[in-house]
Motif scaffolding. Structure first.
Motif, mmCIF file in Angstrom:
data_model
loop_
_atom_site.group_PDB
_atom_site.id
_atom_site.type_symbol
_atom_site.label_atom_id
_atom_site.label_comp_id
_atom_site.label_asym_id
_atom_site.label_seq_id
_atom_site.Cartn_x
_atom_site.Cartn_y
_atom_site.Cartn_z
ATOM 1 N N ALA A 285 -11.419 -7.065 38.243
ATOM 2 C CA ALA A 285 -10.044 -6.817 38.706
ATOM 3 C C ALA A 285 -9.800 -7.318 40.123
ATOM 4 O O ALA A 285 -8.635 -7.490 40.517
ATOM 5 N N LEU A 286 -10.850 -7.547 40.907
ATOM 6 C CA LEU A 286 -10.689 -7.918 42.319
ATOM 7 C C LEU A 286 -9.874 -9.201 42.529
ATOM 8 O O LEU A 286 -8.988 -9.219 43.389
ATOM 9 N N PRO A 287 -10.122 -10.300 41.787
ATOM 10 C CA PRO A 287 -9.312 -11.512 42.014
ATOM 11 C C PRO A 287 -7.819 -11.289 41.822
ATOM 12 O O PRO A 287 -7.000 -11.874 42.553
ATOM 13 N N ASN A 288 -7.448 -10.455 40.850
ATOM 14 C CA ASN A 288 -6.022 -10.193 40.617
ATOM 15 C C ASN A 288 -5.396 -9.465 41.799
ATOM 16 O O ASN A 288 -4.263 -9.768 42.208
ATOM 17 N N THR A 289 -6.136 -8.511 42.357
ATOM 18 C CA THR A 289 -5.633 -7.791 43.532
ATOM 19 C C THR A 289 -5.522 -8.714 44.732
ATOM 20 O O THR A 289 -4.528 -8.672 45.473
ATOM 21 N N LEU A 290 -6.532 -9.549 44.950
ATOM 22 C CA LEU A 290 -6.502 -10.465 46.093
ATOM 23 C C LEU A 290 -5.356 -11.466 45.969
ATOM 24 O O LEU A 290 -4.754 -11.850 46.979
ATOM 25 N N LEU A 291 -5.052 -11.881 44.748
ATOM 26 C CA LEU A 291 -3.922 -12.796 44.551
ATOM 27 C C LEU A 291 -2.615 -12.134 44.961
ATOM 28 O O LEU A 291 -1.803 -12.729 45.686
ATOM 29 N N LEU A 292 -2.404 -10.904 44.523
ATOM 30 C CA LEU A 292 -1.158 -10.193 44.830
ATOM 31 C C LEU A 292 -1.076 -9.818 46.306
ATOM 32 O O LEU A 292 -0.134 -10.212 47.015
ATOM 33 N N PHE B 109 7.052 2.320 45.675
ATOM 34 C CA PHE B 109 7.250 2.457 44.234
ATOM 35 C C PHE B 109 8.740 2.540 43.904
ATOM 36 O O PHE B 109 9.189 2.026 42.876
ATOM 37 N N TRP B 110 9.529 3.191 44.791
ATOM 38 C CA TRP B 110 10.973 3.305 44.549
ATOM 39 C C TRP B 110 11.640 1.937 44.644
ATOM 40 O O TRP B 110 12.471 1.580 43.805
ATOM 41 N N LEU B 111 11.253 1.162 45.650
ATOM 42 C CA LEU B 111 11.820 -0.183 45.782
ATOM 43 C C LEU B 111 11.413 -1.057 44.608
ATOM 44 O O LEU B 111 12.220 -1.846 44.097
ATOM 45 N N GLY B 112 10.155 -0.911 44.153
ATOM 46 C CA GLY B 112 9.704 -1.677 42.993
ATOM 47 C C GLY B 112 10.504 -1.349 41.751
ATOM 48 O O GLY B 112 10.911 -2.248 41.002
ATOM 49 N N LEU C 256 -6.404 -0.082 38.247
ATOM 50 C CA LEU C 256 -7.659 0.433 37.707
ATOM 51 C C LEU C 256 -7.982 1.807 38.282
ATOM 52 O O LEU C 256 -8.459 2.696 37.579
ATOM 53 N N PHE C 257 -7.697 1.980 39.578
ATOM 54 C CA PHE C 257 -7.921 3.278 40.228
ATOM 55 C C PHE C 257 -7.032 4.351 39.605
ATOM 56 O O PHE C 257 -7.472 5.485 39.377
ATOM 57 N N TYR C 258 -5.789 3.996 39.323
ATOM 58 C CA TYR C 258 -4.861 4.952 38.706
ATOM 59 C C TYR C 258 -5.359 5.356 37.320
ATOM 60 O O TYR C 258 -5.325 6.538 36.956
ATOM 61 N N GLN C 259 -5.836 4.400 36.547
ATOM 62 C CA GLN C 259 -6.379 4.710 35.218
ATOM 63 C C GLN C 259 -7.596 5.617 35.323
ATOM 64 O O GLN C 259 -7.767 6.546 34.529
ATOM 65 N N ALA C 260 -8.461 5.335 36.299
ATOM 66 C CA ALA C 260 -9.681 6.125 36.461
ATOM 67 C C ALA C 260 -9.359 7.552 36.875
ATOM 68 O O ALA C 260 -10.031 8.495 36.448
ATOM 69 N N VAL D 27 -2.503 -2.130 46.494
ATOM 70 C CA VAL D 27 -1.515 -1.069 46.662
ATOM 71 C C VAL D 27 -1.379 -0.392 45.312
ATOM 72 O O VAL D 27 -0.827 -0.956 44.364
ATOM 73 N N ILE D 28 -1.902 0.823 45.242
ATOM 74 C CA ILE D 28 -2.021 1.510 43.951
ATOM 75 C C ILE D 28 -0.666 1.683 43.285
ATOM 76 O O ILE D 28 -0.499 1.394 42.091
ATOM 77 N N LEU D 29 0.333 2.149 44.039
ATOM 78 C CA LEU D 29 1.627 2.433 43.438
ATOM 79 C C LEU D 29 2.327 1.162 42.970
ATOM 80 O O LEU D 29 2.921 1.135 41.885
#
Length: 349
Positions: A122-129, A173-176, A305-309, A290-292
Motif C-alpha cells: 500500500a505504501l506506493p499508493n500513499t506516496l503517490l497521493l 473529510f468534510w471538504l472531501g 489500510l489503517f482504517y480497515q485494521a 491522511v487516514i480520513l
C-alpha cells in the motif's frame, strides 16, 4: 604601553577567532549524537506504546472476524492460539518487541499475510497521493506566504490570509465529501466530472492507465492541498514579517538592489528556518498518509489500510502501521534538526 597591548590584543583576537571554529567543530558531533540518541529513544517509546495502546480498543478480534458464522468454543480457542492471543500479556509483549526489532511485525489477522508485505503493497499508493499533494501545497504555501508578507496589509494579503485560515479550519473529510457531491455526483446543471473514489477504473493499460490514475487523483489531491497549504502560508508569512525590519534588508536596499532581489536573495533565505521545520514534518506525514481522506475517497493506501485494521481490530497490522507512521515523522524531524546547523550555524553551538 600601546606597543605592549597591541600584540596581546592581536593574539586575543586570534584566539577569539579560532575559538568558535574549534567549538563549532566539536559542537556539531555532540549535537548530532544528541539528536540521533533522542530519535532512538522516541522510536523505542513508540514501539512500546503501539503494543499497549491498541489493546485498549474494546472488542475481540477473533469474534469480529468470525461474526455471523457458527463457530464453536474449540474453534475460537484454536484461532486465539493461532494468533498468539492465548499467551500472557507479558509474553505477547516480549514476542512483539523481539520480532519488531528485526522488522517482523507479525501476520495480519484479517488478510492472513505478513504485515510488512501489506505495508509495502500500500505504501506506493500513499506516496503517490500525499507526495503529489505535498509538493503542490508546499510550493503554493511558500509562494503565497512570501507575497503576502511582502505586501503586508494590502488587499492581496488580506484575501490570501483569510482564505488560508478558512480552508485550514475545515475538516478534510468534510471538504472531501463536499467535493464528491459537487464534482463527482454533480449538482444542478453541473455534471459529475471525477470518480467518486478508488485509484483506477480497471482495464486500462499504458498511457491510458496513467491518465486514469491521474483522473482519480484529482479530488483527493485538491482536498489535501486546500486544507494543508494554509499552514505553510501562515508560517512563511509570519517568519518573513519578523525579518522585514532587519538592518541587513535596509542596507541591501541602500546599495540599490531591486525590491524583488532583496526579498529573494536576502529576506526569504533567512526566514526559511520555521518553514523548513514544517516541510520536514509534512514530509514525514507523506508516509503516514491522511487516514480520513484516503477513507473518504477509497484510496488503497496506508491510511485506508489503517482504517480497515482498526475496525477489527487487527492488532499486528495496526501496530505495524502505527510504528511506521510515527517512525517516519520522528526520522524527518531528526533530519530537520541535522539540517538546521547548515542553515544557521548558531543552532549547533
Amino acid at each position: 604601553m600601546t606597543g605592549d597591548a597591541t600584540p596581546a590584543l592581536v593574539e586575543d583576537k586570534q584566539q577569539t577567532a579560532a575559538g568558535p571554529r574549534v567549538r563549532k567543530g566539536s559542537a556539531y558531533p555532540r549535537y548530532l549524537a544528541g539528536k540521533v540518541a533522542g530519535a532512538a529513544v522516541s522510536l523505542l517509546a513508540v514501539l512500546v506504546t503501539s503494543f499497549f495502546l491498541f489493546r485498549l480498543i474494546p472488542g475481540d478480534p477473533v469474534k469480529t472476524m468470525t461474526g455471523g458464522r457458527q463457530v464453536s468454543a474449540e474453534q475460537l480457542a484454536a484461532y486465539r492460539e493461532e494468533f498468539g492471543l492465548d499467551l500472557p500479556l507479558w509474553r505477547q509483549f516480549t514476542d512483539y518487541c523481539g520480532k519488531a526489532l528485526t522488522g517482523d511485525f507479525g501476520t495480519s489477522y484479517q488478510f492472513r499475510a505478513p504485515v510488512v508485505d501489506k505495508i509495502t503493497e500500500a505504501l506506493p499508493n500513499t506516496l503517490l497521493l500525499t507526495g503529489t499533494a505535498f509538493v503542490l501545497y508546499t510550493a503554493l504555501g511558500i509562494l503565497l506566504g512570501t507575497r503576502s508578507a511582502w505586501r503586508h496589509g494590502k488587499l492581496g494579503d488580506r484575501v490570501n490570509t483569510g482564505l488560508a485560515l478558512t480552508l485550514y479550519s475545515i475538516p478534510s473529510f468534510w471538504l472531501g465529501l463536499l467535493l464528491i457531491i459537487v464534482l463527482s455526483v454533480g449538482i444542478g446543471p453541473l455534471p459529475g466530472m471525477f470518480p467518486t473514489g478508488g485509484m483506477e477504473s480497471g482495464g486500462e493499460e499504458g498511457f491510458a492507465y496513467v491518465l486514469d490514475v491521474a483522473h482519480h487523483l484529482v479530488l483527493p489531491v485538491v482536498t489535501l492541498v486546500a486544507v494543508e497549504y494554509g499552514q505553510t502560508l501562515l508560517v512563511t508569512r509570519s517568519a518573513l514579517l519578523d525579518e522585514m525590519g532587519s538592518d541587513y534588508l535596509t542596507t541591501a536596499r541602500a546599495k540599490g538592489l531591486r525590491d524583488d532581489l532583496v526579498r529573494r536573495r536576502h529576506a526569504v533565505p533567512n526566514a526559511l528556518l520555521p518553514t523548513v521545520t514544517l516541510i520536514f514534518i509534512n514530509l514525514g506525514r507523506t508516509v503516514a498518509g491522511v487516514i480520513l481522506v484516503e477513507t473518504v475517497f477509497s484510496w488503497p493506501g496506508l491510511g485506508g489500510l489503517f482504517y480497515q485494521a482498526l475496525s477489527v481490530p487487527d492488532l499486528p497490522l495496526v501496530q505495524g502501521l502505527f510504528f511506521v507512521f510515527a517512525a517516519a515523522v520522528i526520522l524527518m524531524n531528526t533530519l530537520a534538526d541535522l539540517v538546521y546547523p547548515l542553515l544557521d550555524p548558531r543552532v549547533a553551538r
